[in-house]
Design an enzyme around this catalytic site. Structure first.
Site, PDB file in Angstrom:
ATOM      1  N   GLN A   1       7.089   3.465   8.100  1.00  0.00           N
ATOM      2  CA  GLN A   1       6.192   3.889   9.189  1.00  0.00           C
ATOM      3  C   GLN A   1       6.776   5.059   9.962  1.00  0.00           C
ATOM      4  OE1 GLN A   1       3.097   3.007  10.048  1.00  0.00           O
ATOM      5  NE2 GLN A   1       2.902   1.456   8.471  1.00  0.00           N
TER       6      GLN A   1
ATOM      7  N   CYS B   1      -6.366 -14.188   8.133  1.00  0.00           N
ATOM      8  CA  CYS B   1      -7.100 -15.446   8.086  1.00  0.00           C
ATOM      9  C   CYS B   1      -6.918 -16.071   6.711  1.00  0.00           C
ATOM     10  CB  CYS B   1      -8.572 -15.193   8.361  1.00  0.00           C
ATOM     11  SG  CYS B   1      -9.467 -16.719   8.566  1.00  0.00           S
TER      12      CYS B   1
ATOM     13  N   ALA C   1       5.069   7.901   0.470  1.00  0.00           N
ATOM     14  CA  ALA C   1       4.345   9.153   0.742  1.00  0.00           C
ATOM     15  C   ALA C   1       2.979   8.960   1.396  1.00  0.00           C
ATOM     16  CB  ALA C   1       4.174   9.934  -0.566  1.00  0.00           C
TER      17      ALA C   1
ATOM     18  N   ASN D   1       5.453  -1.561  11.786  1.00  0.00           N
ATOM     19  CA  ASN D   1       4.105  -1.196  11.337  1.00  0.00           C
ATOM     20  C   ASN D   1       3.001  -1.762  12.223  1.00  0.00           C
ATOM     21  OD1 ASN D   1       5.588  -3.319   9.877  1.00  0.00           O
ATOM     22  ND2 ASN D   1       3.595  -3.879   9.066  1.00  0.00           N
TER      23      ASN D   1
ATOM     24  N   GLY E   1       6.757   2.194  -1.026  1.00  0.00           N
ATOM     25  CA  GLY E   1       7.732   1.711  -0.054  1.00  0.00           C
ATOM     26  C   GLY E   1       8.233   0.314  -0.412  1.00  0.00           C
TER      27      GLY E   1
ATOM     28  N   THR F   1       9.292   7.127 -16.956  1.00  0.00           N
ATOM     29  CA  THR F   1       8.937   8.550 -16.901  1.00  0.00           C
ATOM     30  C   THR F   1       8.523   8.930 -15.492  1.00  0.00           C
ATOM     31  OG1 THR F   1       8.264   8.495 -19.208  1.00  0.00           O
ATOM     32  CG2 THR F   1       7.349  10.278 -17.861  1.00  0.00           C
TER      33      THR F   1
HETATM   34  N1  PLP Z   1       7.326  -1.133   5.010  1.00  0.00           N
HETATM   35  C1  PLP Z   1       6.524  -0.892   6.052  1.00  0.00           C
HETATM   36  C2  PLP Z   1       7.095  -0.877   7.438  1.00  0.00           C
HETATM   37  C3  PLP Z   1       5.162  -0.634   5.863  1.00  0.00           C
HETATM   38  O1  PLP Z   1       4.366  -0.400   6.901  1.00  0.00           O
HETATM   39  C4  PLP Z   1       4.663  -0.655   4.534  1.00  0.00           C
HETATM   40  C5  PLP Z   1       3.219  -0.435   4.275  1.00  0.00           C
HETATM   41  O2  PLP Z   1       2.381  -0.713   5.101  1.00  0.00           O
HETATM   42  C6  PLP Z   1       5.553  -0.894   3.478  1.00  0.00           C
HETATM   43  C7  PLP Z   1       6.871  -1.130   3.754  1.00  0.00           C
HETATM   44  C8  PLP Z   1       5.089  -0.905   2.068  1.00  0.00           C
HETATM   45  O3  PLP Z   1       4.825   0.400   1.638  1.00  0.00           O
HETATM   46  P1  PLP Z   1       3.919   0.647   0.334  1.00  0.00           P
HETATM   47  O4  PLP Z   1       2.507   0.439   0.762  1.00  0.00           O
HETATM   48  O5  PLP Z   1       4.168   2.065  -0.055  1.00  0.00           O
HETATM   49  O6  PLP Z   1       4.378  -0.313  -0.685  1.00  0.00           O
END
Ligand code: PLP
Length: 380
Positions: free
Chosen positions: A177, A323, A198, A149, A66, A235
């Protein structure tokens, strides 16, 4: 209780991936039949995903996660916009994931882009009016996440996208999310770019995708071979891509049934926590939140310590305060909600999954008040 961090890989997904780790190990760019079989697996995965997103196959770009999808969206669009001249301004929200915040800051600090960070209200919502007021003649991109998230708040992204489109501005959403729980039809949502990963929807880690409406993304952020229309060289990771498509197919088939079940369990968790723990406050909105998310702050509690105590009772959960060098700070999300620090440092995110059942909820209902009481007693 930590499915927002990651989810277990569905056994059906594992089974779909396995052949591509062993016998079917061809490189999809190879011309021979072994390569072509791998290429076919990529093509049919792309078709399955395009079907669910209601988009064209060439509008899907496979990535490694992501975070990479978010980077590709912001950097790719920013660099293309700069070439067209007169475009220098990006709008994001204050509760974006670090993959968006960090990329936007990098574009500002190292490439001179102008960034506006929109505030949110006490529930975490970005307002349409704030967005409209922030738009400038040189704005070319708005990026507002679909669902948060930490506090699970679901943004009115179609409404926000409509405003961006009134001014011919592209709209990106981080749906990392949201993807496992919310509708993903990009035509209905009316968005131009969307990031997914994924491992948040019972697929493998290390693979994600970016939906990019045709002709919007023209700049790669990884150059080399011609994979992914030259937008993301390297790839293809065939087993992981097959796994992601299989996981998304499963999610699409069982989403409404899973969501109904999770909402009942989540509501129980929210009600009992608020009823039994003095000084507990729900973060995010009561109803406009992800079906699996229950997030709170507890007065006078250290969120990180709470996570450790829950861990000792076999509960995996998460907190929004990191922290750093012994000096706890609330996350950008909790800071944006403008909670007093005695509350925001005591945050807890419980996120359930498709396999969570009544007995799991009952166990948390039994352990959480005791742990918090004990922590408070020890403070006195
Ligand atoms: N964006 C959001 C809202 C997320 O919650 C996360 C992962 O916690 C990410 C992006 C990043 O995704 P990835 O862990 O696949 O890099």
């Amino acid at each position: 209780m930590d499915h927002a961090a990651t989810t277990p890989v569905d056994p059906e997904v594992v089974a779909a991936m396995l052949p591509f780790f062993s016998n079917e190990y061809g490189n999809p760019s190879s011309i021979h039949r072994w390569g072509q079989r791998a290429d076919h697996a990529i093509t049919s995965s792309r078709e399955d995903i395009a079907n669910i997103l209601n988009c064209e196959v060439d509008e899907i770009i496979f990535t490694s996660c992501g975070s990479e999808s978010d980077n590709l969206a912001l950097r790719g669009i920013a660099l293309a916009a700069r070439e067209q001249g007169n475009s220098n301004h990006i709008i994001i929200s204050a509760i974006e994931h670090p993959a968006i915040l960090g990329t936007a800051q990098h574009l500002r600090n190292h490439h001179g882009f102008d960034i506006t960070i929109l505030p949110v209200d006490q529930h975490g919502f970005t307002s349409a009016e704030d967005l409209r007021n922030a738009i400038q003649p040189d704005t070319f991109l708005v990026s507002i996440m679909y669902a948060n998230n930490e506090i699970g708040v679901v943004q009115p992204i179609s409404e926000l996208a409509e405003i961006a489109h009134e001014y011919n501005i592209l709209f990106h959403t981080d749906a990392v999310q949201a993807a496992g729980q919310l509708p993903l039809d990009v035509e209905n949502l009316d968005i131009d770019l969307m990031s997914m990963s994924a491992h948040k929807f019972y697929g493998p880690k290390g693979v994600g995708m970016l939906y990019a409406r045709r002709d919007t993304l023209t700049h790669p952020h990884q150059t080399g071979g011609s994979q992914e229309n030259g937008l993301r060289a390297g790839t293809h990771n065939v087993p992981l891509i097959v796994g992601m498509a299989t996981a998304l197919n499963i999610v699409a088939a069982r989403r409404s049934q899973d969501n109904s079940k999770m909402k009942v369990l989540r509501n129980k968790l929210i009600k009992s926590t608020l009823d039994t723990i003095p000084g507990a406050l729900l973060t995010g909105h009561r109803t406009r939140r992800l079906p699996n998310n229950a997030s709170f702050v507890f007065e006078g509690i250290d969120g990180n310590e709470l996570i450790m105590h829950l861990d000792l009772s076999n509960i995996a959960a998460s907190s929004g305060s990191a922290c750093k060098t012994g000096n706890p700070e609330p996350s950008n999300v909790l800071s944006a909600l403008a909670l007093p620090s005695k509350l925001s440092l005591g945050s807890l995110r419980l996120s359930i999954g498709r396999h969570t059942d009544d007995s799991d909820i009952e166990y948390v209902q039994q352990v959480l008040p005791t742990v918090i009481n004990n922590m408070r007693d020890n403070l006195q």
